[in-house]
Design a protein around this motif. Structure first.
Motif, PDB file in Angstrom:
ATOM      1  N   ASN A 187     -25.831  -8.698  10.468  1.00 27.35           N
ATOM      2  CA  ASN A 187     -25.970 -10.071  10.968  1.00 27.35           C
ATOM      3  C   ASN A 187     -27.163 -10.816  10.367  1.00 27.35           C
ATOM      4  O   ASN A 187     -27.486 -11.925  10.819  1.00 27.35           O
ATOM      5  N   LYS A 188     -27.803 -10.208   9.367  1.00 32.51           N
ATOM      6  CA  LYS A 188     -29.008 -10.817   8.807  1.00 32.51           C
ATOM      7  C   LYS A 188     -28.733 -12.205   8.240  1.00 32.51           C
ATOM      8  O   LYS A 188     -29.533 -13.135   8.426  1.00 32.51           O
ATOM      9  N   TRP A 190     -26.399 -14.432   9.074  1.00 33.69           N
ATOM     10  CA  TRP A 190     -26.164 -15.442  10.108  1.00 33.69           C
ATOM     11  C   TRP A 190     -27.426 -15.759  10.887  1.00 33.69           C
ATOM     12  O   TRP A 190     -27.590 -16.881  11.395  1.00 33.69           O
ATOM     13  N   GLU A 191     -28.326 -14.805  10.993  1.00 35.10           N
ATOM     14  CA  GLU A 191     -29.592 -15.046  11.691  1.00 35.10           C
ATOM     15  C   GLU A 191     -30.455 -16.080  10.982  1.00 35.10           C
ATOM     16  O   GLU A 191     -31.300 -16.719  11.613  1.00 35.10           O
ATOM     17  N   MET A 192     -30.245 -16.246   9.676  1.00 42.73           N
ATOM     18  CA  MET A 192     -31.090 -17.138   8.896  1.00 42.73           C
ATOM     19  C   MET A 192     -30.441 -18.486   8.610  1.00 42.73           C
ATOM     20  O   MET A 192     -31.048 -19.367   7.997  1.00 42.73           O
ATOM     21  N   ILE A 198     -24.862 -23.598  11.712  1.00 41.88           N
ATOM     22  CA  ILE A 198     -24.219 -22.310  12.018  1.00 41.88           C
ATOM     23  C   ILE A 198     -22.815 -22.480  12.612  1.00 41.88           C
ATOM     24  O   ILE A 198     -21.907 -21.692  12.301  1.00 41.88           O
ATOM     25  N   LYS A 202     -19.671 -20.994  10.487  1.00 41.37           N
ATOM     26  CA  LYS A 202     -18.902 -19.848  10.982  1.00 41.37           C
ATOM     27  C   LYS A 202     -17.418 -20.177  11.058  1.00 41.37           C
ATOM     28  O   LYS A 202     -16.564 -19.348  10.736  1.00 41.37           O
ATOM     29  N   ASN A 224     -38.467 -17.403   7.674  1.00 41.61           N
ATOM     30  CA  ASN A 224     -39.407 -17.094   8.754  1.00 41.61           C
ATOM     31  C   ASN A 224     -40.703 -17.893   8.639  1.00 41.61           C
ATOM     32  O   ASN A 224     -41.497 -17.942   9.566  1.00 41.61           O
TER      33      ASN A 224
END
Length: 272
Positions: A187-188, A190-192, A198, A202, A224
């Motif tokens: 899921n890295k 989609w986390e970013m 988003i 998706k 980040n």
């Protein structure tokens, strides 16, 4: 006796045919008595006349083995004997009398006496020139592709849906400000994705994945550090023989600078 001779002759013919089909020859090196014996097919592979060429250890390394491989081949055999290895498996290059270069795959069994001294080497040598050339060309193509991706600052990724393994190229990792060695969690990605992108991202992705059609789109990610980047992606879904999703592969390019230029151009046009 005649029956035994007939069986032996048939076996020899079958072995010769098998070696010819596999482009393979065999040899025996009696180390104790320093006698080397080659099969007829081995002479054929090396392009040598059985009536003229006398196979010995020195003749092999000095005449048959290509100068580029001579030191490596000799060292490989010597190391195997020093380490008391039971089997030797290596690839080397040869040079025929007509100056044709060939790549050979040698597999050798080594026998020792009770004192652990080598007494016999029994092996095969197979002409793998075509296969090895394809491999070398493939490695060169992969290197050229890697260089081209670096020049274009193009990131690549792949997800294997059978094993769950995910690969991100070093360029892609740098885009996302990720460590070059850390594993990529499922899921890295989609986390970013930027919070504002988003939902539609998706929906578009799931539609393309369901229909197994190529996906192309531009979206934003948020690092980040708080920095926002605009990325353009193209992906394709690869199916197995049963029509099930096997892999997804894609490329990503950072278009942030282009996006900024476009915004500046819009502002300038509006001002004018």
């Amino acid at each position: 006796k005649r029956k035994a001779e007939k069986i032996l002759r048939q076996t020899t013919e079958e072995l010769t045919t098998a070696q010819d089909v596999a482009n393979l020859g065999s040899f025996i090196y009696d180390i104790k008595n320093n006698i080397v014996t080659w099969s007829d097919n081995l002479y054929k592979i090396y392009g040598l006349d059985k009536q003229i060429f006398h196979p010995t250890k020195d003749n092999f390394f000095n005449t048959v083995v290509h100068p580029d491989s001579k030191e490596y081949a000799m060292q490989t055999v010597d190391d195997a004997l020093i380490n008391k290895s039971a089997q030797l498996d290596y690839i080397h290059k040869t040079l025929t009398p007509s100056k044709e270069e060939k790549w050979m795959h040698a597999i050798i069994k080594i026998r020792y006496d009770k004192m652990k001294q080598p007494i016999l080497m029994n092996g095969t040598s197979q002409d793998i020139t075509e296969l090895y050339t394809i491999r070398l060309n493939l490695e060169k193509s992969e290197l050229r592709l890697k260089k081209a991706q670096e020049i274009a600052n193009l990131g690549a990724w792949e997800e294997n849906h059978k094993t769950g393994q995910i690969y991100w190229s070093s360029i892609l990792r740098r885009m996302f400000n990720l460590n070059l060695n850390q594993p990529i969690a499922p899921n890295k990605f989609w986390e970013m994705i930027h919070p504002e992108d988003i939902e539609w991202m998706k929906a578009s992705w799931e539609k393309a994945e369901k229909q197994k059609i190529p996906y192309s789109g531009t979206f934003r990610i948020q690092l980040n550090t708080g920095e926002v980047k605009h990325l353009s992606e193209h992906a394709e879904f690869i199916k197995d023989k049963k029509g099930c999703l096997s892999k997804t592969v894609g490329t990503v390019i950072d278009v942030t600078e282009i996006h900024n230029y476009q915004n500046e151009l819009k502002e300038l046009s509006s001002h004018i």
